[in-house]
Design an enzyme around this catalytic site. Structure first.
Site, PDB file in Angstrom:
ATOM      1  N   LYS A 121       0.845  -1.196   0.000  1.00  0.00           N
ATOM      2  CA  LYS A 121       0.000   0.000   0.000  1.00  0.00           C
ATOM      3  C   LYS A 121       0.880   1.246   0.000  1.00  0.00           C
ATOM      4  O   LYS A 121       1.922   1.273   0.674  1.00  0.00           O
ATOM      5  CB  LYS A 121      -0.899  -0.017   1.243  1.00  0.00           C
ATOM      6  N   SER A 148      -9.762   2.005   2.834  1.00  0.00           N
ATOM      7  CA  SER A 148      -8.869   2.713   1.951  1.00  0.00           C
ATOM      8  C   SER A 148      -7.844   1.828   1.241  1.00  0.00           C
ATOM      9  O   SER A 148      -7.217   2.276   0.284  1.00  0.00           O
ATOM     10  CB  SER A 148      -8.125   3.780   2.749  1.00  0.00           C
ATOM     11  N   SER A 200      -9.962  -0.356   7.043  1.00  0.00           N
ATOM     12  CA  SER A 200      -9.412  -0.265   5.688  1.00  0.00           C
ATOM     13  C   SER A 200      -8.767  -1.520   5.138  1.00  0.00           C
ATOM     14  O   SER A 200      -8.404  -1.548   3.963  1.00  0.00           O
ATOM     15  CB  SER A 200      -8.416   0.877   5.610  1.00  0.00           C
TER      16      SER A 200
HETATM   17  N1  GLN Z   1     -13.201   4.583   6.338  1.00  0.00           N
HETATM   18  C1  GLN Z   1     -12.477   4.936   7.513  1.00  0.00           C
HETATM   19  C2  GLN Z   1     -11.972   6.360   7.420  1.00  0.00           C
HETATM   20  O1  GLN Z   1     -12.165   6.959   6.413  1.00  0.00           O
HETATM   21  C3  GLN Z   1     -11.366   3.971   7.766  1.00  0.00           C
HETATM   22  C4  GLN Z   1     -10.139   4.236   7.002  1.00  0.00           C
HETATM   23  C5  GLN Z   1      -8.987   3.396   7.386  1.00  0.00           C
HETATM   24  O2  GLN Z   1      -9.127   2.366   8.069  1.00  0.00           O
HETATM   25  N2  GLN Z   1      -7.818   3.847   6.993  1.00  0.00           N
HETATM   26  O3  GLN Z   1     -11.380   6.865   8.317  1.00  0.00           O
END
Ligand code: GLN
Length: 485
Positions: free
Chosen positions: A79, A154, A178
């Site tokens: 990532k 994400s 995410s």
């Molecule tokens: N959807 C969540 C956010 O926008 C989780 C994102 C994540 O785990 N990086 O914060």
């Protein structure tokens, strides 16, 4: 033999048995990228030359017996919020469009020591803020199962890359879901480990008290093997924990006899798509048939998880992202008038709308007068949520529920309503607030042909319980990817 359909562990075995070479595996992945990347956009960076060169080196080390581990020779994707020395690391933001780190994240180093070949860096929501991989400055990623839909986020690029055979496994990061949510949307398996298990050194911080790196792979065996490889005590990360037991693969046994599994009733209420509910409850039945004891219970405080999370994550983000100011590294506005104007223009031009929204929210909840009302209250809520889980784990070994209330939405549908998008994190977020481990495993597809994920949550440091349950469940179905529907 279809090389690309092998799991990471199967591939490495074949490489050691000299049935396949590392170069062949690497080229197969690069060809697949050439073939479909235009449609999917899993990657921000593909390092073709570097991967081939590294594949040759790794082959030699395998041949001379220096690399013997279960992941040796496997092509992987990382990532794009994990630093990789000399390789572009953008966090899918314009503000890091020219950032070449001088060091490598500890988790990635651990993989390199195990002999993997890094193919490239995967697309993500900008700074990991989002649930769809649409907030990337480098265009959205598409779901390999149906390219009109998002892959989740994400870590959407990591999950789509695994699902579309553009790598054999990937690393993702999980601050509020995410890894688990996009794994669920892309029909792959992903683990968010107990907070402190995998070093955050070199992971570009979003919500530091919540962030964890974890594996995204084709099956539970791969995930346990990868976790065993990347987990380590690291004094460079002050929240790293020296654990007694890192032998996660020991839990790969098809036996859940007597395992107590709790199903939180609160996870099956309003907002949950009926097809998701059905698939998840059917998975619970399978585990029951194998001897697990399944019971429903009230988890409590579920409604408070989302507001508490968005206050804490935004507060930490606003502080963490203060370092991107055009001075030290990354993008700097070309046209400015004095220092303050340079900061302002750099940040206005470098960050996208979702990141700006979080920085504003975070600065607001930390400002004097609002700190007690919002930030402190959110921290107290976090502590209470942890207590609810503590109570549940006095009775259960594992908590079972969906990873997300729906399957993957269509591209464009979520961003039009950010609050609705935040609500989609309902089942994953409290796991981060409480620092617990969670896994998402595929448990079916809906009538649109989109994958559904089963989430299993364990107590702190009890990854083995969720790995065992996930493995046992996995034995009841065969892996299907988007290409063998
Ligand atoms: N959807 C969540 C956010 O926008 C989780 C994102 C994540 O785990 N990086 O914060």
């Amino acid at each position: 033999m279809d090389l690309l359909s092998l799991t990471a562990v199967e591939l490495s075995k074949k490489i050691k048995a000299k049935e396949v070479t590392v170069i062949e595996a690497t080229k197969a992945v690069l060809n697949q990228i050439d073939k479909i990347e235009d449609k999917i956009n899993s990657y921000v960076t593909v390092d073709k030359e570097g991967a081939i060169k590294r594949a040759e080196e790794v082959q030699k080390l395998i041949d001379d017996g220096s690399l013997t581990g279960p992941l040796a020779g496997v092509p992987v994707a990382i990532k794009d919020n994990m630093c990789t020395s000399g390789m572009l690391t953008t966090c899918s933001s314009k503000i890091l469009e020219n950032f070449y780190p001088t060091y490598t994240a500890e988790a990635v180093l651990n993989l390199e020591k195990a002999g993997v070949v890094i193919i490239g860096k995967t697309n993500m929501d900008e700074f990991a803020m989002g649930s769809t991989t649409e907030t990337s400055a480098y265009g959205p990623t598409r779901n390999p199962w149906n390219t009109e839909h998002v892959p989740g986020g994400s870590s959407g690029g990591s999950c789509s890359a695994v699902s579309a055979n553009e790598c054999f496994f990937a690393l993702g990061s999980d601050t509020g879901g995410s890894i688990r949510q996009p794994s669920s949307f892309c029909g792959v398996t992903g683990i968010k480990p107990t907070y402190g298990t995998v070093s955050r050194y070199g992971l570009i911080a979003y919500g530091s008290s919540l962030d964890q790196i974890g594996p995204v792979a084709k099956d539970v065996t791969d995930c346990a093997t990868i976790l065993e490889t990347i987990a380590s005590y690291d004094k460079k990360d002050s929240t790293s924990v020296a654990r007694e037991d890192y032998n996660f693969t020991e839990a790969l046994v098809d036996d859940v006899t007597g395992m107590k599994i709790g199903i939180p009733k609160d996870y099956f209420g309003e907002g949950l798509e009926p097809e998701v509910k059905e698939a998840v409850l059917a998975a619970a039945k399978e585990l029951e048939k194998k001897g697990a004891i399944i019971e429903e219970f009230d988890l409590g405080l579920v409604d408070y998880a989302i507001p508490a999370y968005y206050v804490i994550a935004a507060a930490e983000a606003s502080s963490n992202l203060a370092r991107f100011d055009g001075v030290k590294y990354g993008y700097r506005s070309e046209d400015y008038n004095g220092l303050h104007n340079m900061y302002k223009k750099t940040r206005s031009e470098g960050f996208g709308p979702e990141v700006k929204r979080r920085i504003m929210l975070g600065s607001f909840v930390l400002s004097s007068g609002y700190y007690d009302a919002y930030y402190l209250k959110a921290l107290r809520t976090k502590a209470l949520i942890k207590q609810e889980f503590d109570k549940a784990f006095e009775k259960y070994d594992v908590i079972l529920g969906p990873a997300a209330p729906t399957t993957a939405p269509k591209i464009g549908d979520s961003l039009s309503d950010p609050i609705k998008m935040y609500l989609g994190d309902i089942y994953t977020i409290s796991v981060n607030l409480a620092g617990l481990p969670g896994i998402s495993v595929p448990c079916g597809v809906d009538s649109k042909g989109l994958p559904i994920g089963l989430q299993l949550i364990g107590d702190c440091f009890k990854e083995k319980n969720i790995i065992r349950a996930a493995y046992a469940f996995e034995q009841t179905r065969s892996y299907t990817g988007p290409f063998d529907k």
